[in-house]
Design a protein around this motif. Structure first.
Motif, PDB file in Angstrom:
ATOM      1  N   UNK A  85       0.826  -1.209   0.000  1.00  0.00           N
ATOM      2  CA  UNK A  85       0.000   0.000   0.000  1.00  0.00           C
ATOM      3  C   UNK A  85       0.861   1.261   0.000  1.00  0.00           C
ATOM      4  N   UNK A  86       2.018   1.216   0.667  1.00  0.00           N
ATOM      5  CA  UNK A  86       2.923   2.360   0.637  1.00  0.00           C
ATOM      6  C   UNK A  86       3.433   2.632  -0.764  1.00  0.00           C
ATOM      7  N   UNK A  87       3.821   1.578  -1.479  1.00  0.00           N
ATOM      8  CA  UNK A  87       4.246   1.744  -2.868  1.00  0.00           C
ATOM      9  C   UNK A  87       3.125   2.314  -3.719  1.00  0.00           C
ATOM     10  N   UNK A  88       1.909   1.809  -3.528  1.00  0.00           N
ATOM     11  CA  UNK A  88       0.773   2.312  -4.303  1.00  0.00           C
ATOM     12  C   UNK A  88       0.542   3.798  -4.050  1.00  0.00           C
ATOM     13  N   UNK A  89       0.745   4.225  -2.821  1.00  0.00           N
ATOM     14  CA  UNK A  89       0.523   5.630  -2.453  1.00  0.00           C
ATOM     15  C   UNK A  89       1.702   6.524  -2.792  1.00  0.00           C
ATOM     16  N   UNK A  90       2.810   5.942  -3.240  1.00  0.00           N
ATOM     17  CA  UNK A  90       4.007   6.740  -3.469  1.00  0.00           C
ATOM     18  C   UNK A  90       4.627   7.228  -2.178  1.00  0.00           C
ATOM     19  N   UNK A  91       4.254   6.584  -1.052  1.00  0.00           N
ATOM     20  CA  UNK A  91       4.779   6.937   0.282  1.00  0.00           C
ATOM     21  C   UNK A  91       4.542   8.409   0.615  1.00  0.00           C
ATOM     22  N   UNK A  92       3.437   8.940   0.147  1.00  0.00           N
ATOM     23  CA  UNK A  92       3.161  10.361   0.359  1.00  0.00           C
ATOM     24  C   UNK A  92       1.796  10.566   1.007  1.00  0.00           C
ATOM     25  N   UNK A  93       1.594  11.714   1.636  1.00  0.00           N
ATOM     26  CA  UNK A  93       0.282  12.026   2.211  1.00  0.00           C
ATOM     27  C   UNK A  93      -0.684  12.465   1.127  1.00  0.00           C
ATOM     28  N   UNK A  94      -1.942  12.643   1.529  1.00  0.00           N
ATOM     29  CA  UNK A  94      -2.943  13.149   0.599  1.00  0.00           C
ATOM     30  C   UNK A  94      -2.729  14.638   0.330  1.00  0.00           C
TER      31      UNK A  94
END
Length: 646
Positions: A85-94
């Motif tokens: 899930x971190x990879x999917x999110x790009x390790x970034x906040x919204x």
């Protein structure tokens, strides 16, 4: 070499052991406590909450719990879910810069970075985000709170003390830069001065509840709100050195709150939705109770609370929690998202409730004698191996390190769209095709190789390539608004959201803004791709003004008005002059028989039976367009696909 599809299918299945029991005869042994946690984790991994964004605050406690469960069980597959899930999110906040809720996933992202500091992309997005907030805070003088729209006096609801401060504490621990500690300290203490009830030694949810009474004439001191705070304090204290003076405030507050929480525990071992009025909402509420058990057990384990005073209460709370867990492992009796005590039942569940329960289990297991056997670096190495070998079947990811791309793939195809970093470039809302020739995942590998300078994804190295021309066109399946013979396209997406799913499905939304003459419209484009699917499903909903963006900013679009009397369009861009175009009105399918990188290449767009076609048009740009009439809700639906015969 292609991986056999059967192995990919097996790799897409989350580890699951149906023989684990959540209600053993003796639940107060380390083994049985961990077994209960694992059973709940596995049920919730198999049944992710529908339409929950992977960067939302609701999922943050669950991600925290996956790391803690991996540690106490020695099973790295739980941490591999954080990697996925971190990879999917790009390790970034919204997108919301100051909003504490959007900082909560930083706990798990930064814990993952700490375990392997060579992967700096897991640190940089949150560090950059918080650095900007702290820099902006220096431009503001103290005054009346503006809440989450301001960099100062921002945390004007008590839940925020779980969301953002533990992320700041981690950044301080990682960097030793006191600016993170000072900012956290200032904001936390302001919230304390605003919402702390010195009489009750508990927090009001927000200032609107000060003086407000329950139907029984009692105060309203929200159970989960105080659970957020006490759980957040445990996490903050985990990262504050014991020899700094700033720590004293948080230790004292933790102990004061723990005494009040202990007094509020009911005979069944659980806590009520309103700590000041147990009769306000009857029954033990899981999320509040689990956060309290987690925090109190943590206090015992870290010598912050006297064992002789709190031990029995923690065990009683744990036994009570087990009564709220379904036989399947599903965590029930969780109050839905809200801001005050409200009703709940056996079927009501949420990721934060499951996360709090698993966090509680991990600390209870430690209290009973369990300990972490595999050090974090080795545990994460094994988790990374599981992720790398998983053969993820359907995958979508944000790529901030490549100009905010959003890419997605399954075993048959891969695509990408362009993000805010390319707002001033030629790219717009068109969809790019990555012509992959292998069944296994390539997106992460192609980006890694290209960005490191190892090799370009514009050249075929045996897995396919990106040779598709998009520029300022629709590409394959991009959309627009057709008016007076002209196709108006949006610029790149303004924001996006990827949803929590099993690895068998990729699901996400991108949000666009259009300028058509003097009018502004916005679009929410929803994508869905199944593991071995032959098509990617797309639904676009058009709104008046910037209404679509309210979904990201407010979490809903109830007040957004659908666009009326517009003609929407989708289409494709042939890649060669010799492309043959076919439009079958009966099947509502637009097809291009073409070539790409000197290989046969077919593209397809099939319009949903629920969407009305107005016309098919060829533009001067060479784009083949289908004009569509949105329904009463402003929606059009279609599927895209391609076949590259390499």
């Amino acid at each position: 070499m292609k991986k056999p599809l059967i192995l990919l299918a097996l790799a897409c299945t989350i580890f699951y052991n149906p023989n684990l029991t959540a209600s053993p005869a003796n639940p107060a042994t380390p083994e049985n406590v961990v077994a209960a946690a694992e059973k709940s984790a596995q049920w919730h991994l198999q049944n992710p909450l529908k339409n929950l964004g992977i960067q939302r605050w609701e999922i943050a406690p669950f991600l925290d719990a996956m790391i803690e469960l991996a540690r106490i069980s020695g099973q790295p597959q739980y941490w591999s879910e954080v990697i996925r899930l971190g990879n999917s999110a790009g390790w970034q906040p919204l997108k919301r810069m100051y909003h504490a809720d959007d900082h909560a996933v930083g706990h798990a992202y930064l814990d993952t970075f700490i375990a392997d500091k060579s992967k700096t992309w897991r640190l940089k997005p949150f560090k950059k985000h918080m650095d900007w907030i702290i820099s902006e805070s220096k431009k503001h003088s103290n005054g009346k709170s503006k809440g989450p729209s301001s960099p100062i006096r921002s945390f004007d609801w008590c839940d925020a003390l779980f969301m953002s401060p533990p992320t700041l504490a981690r950044l301080y621990s990682i960097t030793s830069d006191k600016k993170y500690l000072e900012y956290m300290d200032s904001e936390f203490k302001w919230t304390h001065s605003l919402l702390w009830s010195s009489e009750d030694k508990l927090f009001y949810r927000d200032a609107s509840y000060i003086g407000k009474k329950s139907p029984n004439g009692e105060k309203i001191l929200w159970g989960r709100g105080n659970g957020w705070v006490l759980g957040g304090l445990a996490q903050i204290l985990n990262f504050l050195p014991k020899d700094i003076p700033e720590r004293n405030f948080y230790e004292d507050l933790f102990k004061e709150m723990s005494d009040s929480v202990l007094d509020a525990q009911q005979e069944d071992g659980l806590w009520r939705a309103n700590l000041a009025d147990p009769e306000h909402i009857k029954g033990g509420e899981t999320s509040a109770s689990a956060f309290f058990v987690y925090a109190l057990a943590w206090g015992i384990n870290n010598s912050m609370l006297p064992k002789d005073k709190f031990y029995k209460a923690v065990l009683k709370g744990w036994i009570g929690l087990l009564g709220n867990i379904c036989e399947s492992g599903k965590v029930g009796y969780v109050q839905p998202v809200g801001a005050a005590p409200d009703s709940f039942n056996k079927e009501s569940t949420h990721a934060y409730g499951a996360g709090a329960f698993i966090l509680a289990a991990c600390e209870v297991a430690k209290m009973l004698g369990a300990s972490q056997k595999i050090p974090d670096p080795e545990l994460l190495r094994r988790a990374q191996q599981i992720y790398d070998a998983s053969g993820i079947c359907a995958y979508a990811c944000k790529v901030p390190r490549r100009q905010d791309d959003l890419a997605w793939e399954n075993s048959n195809m891969a695509f990408r769209i362009y993000g805010p970093a390319l707002e001033k470039s030629i790219e717009n809302s068109g969809i790019d095709v990555w012509a992959k020739s292998v069944a296994y995942p390539v997106i992460d590998k192609w980006y890694d190789d290209d960005l490191s300078g190892k090799r370009s994804y514009h050249t075929d190295h045996g897995e396919g390539l990106d040779a598709f021309k998009v520029a300022d066109t629709v590409g394959l399946g991009g959309t627009g608004i057709f008016k007076d013979g002209k196709l108006y396209k949006s610029n790149v997406y303004k924001c996006s959201e990827i949803y929590w799913t099993t690895p068998q499905t990729a699901k996400f939304s991108a949000f666009y803004v259009y300028k058509v003459g003097q009018k502004t419209y916005s679009e929410r484009k929803d994508f869905r791709l199944e593991a071995f699917g032959k098509t990617c499903e797309i639904s676009s909903t058009f709104f008046e003004g910037r209404g679509a963006l309210r979904w990201m900013e407010l979490g809903n679009n109830k007040k957004a008005a659908p666009a009326k009397d517009i003609v929407a369009a989708t289409g494709l861009l042939p890649q060669s002059k010799g492309a043959k175009i076919y439009f079958d009105k009966k099947t509502k399918t637009l097809c291009a028989k073409d070539t790409l990188a000197e290989k046969p290449f077919d593209m397809f767009i099939q319009i949903s039976s629920l969407t009305e076609i107005e016309d098919s048009i060829k533009l001067e740009s060479g784009e083949e367009i289908i004009a569509l009439k949105p329904d009463s809700k402003g929606k059009i639906s279609y599927k895209i696909s391609y076949i590259w015969r390499n």
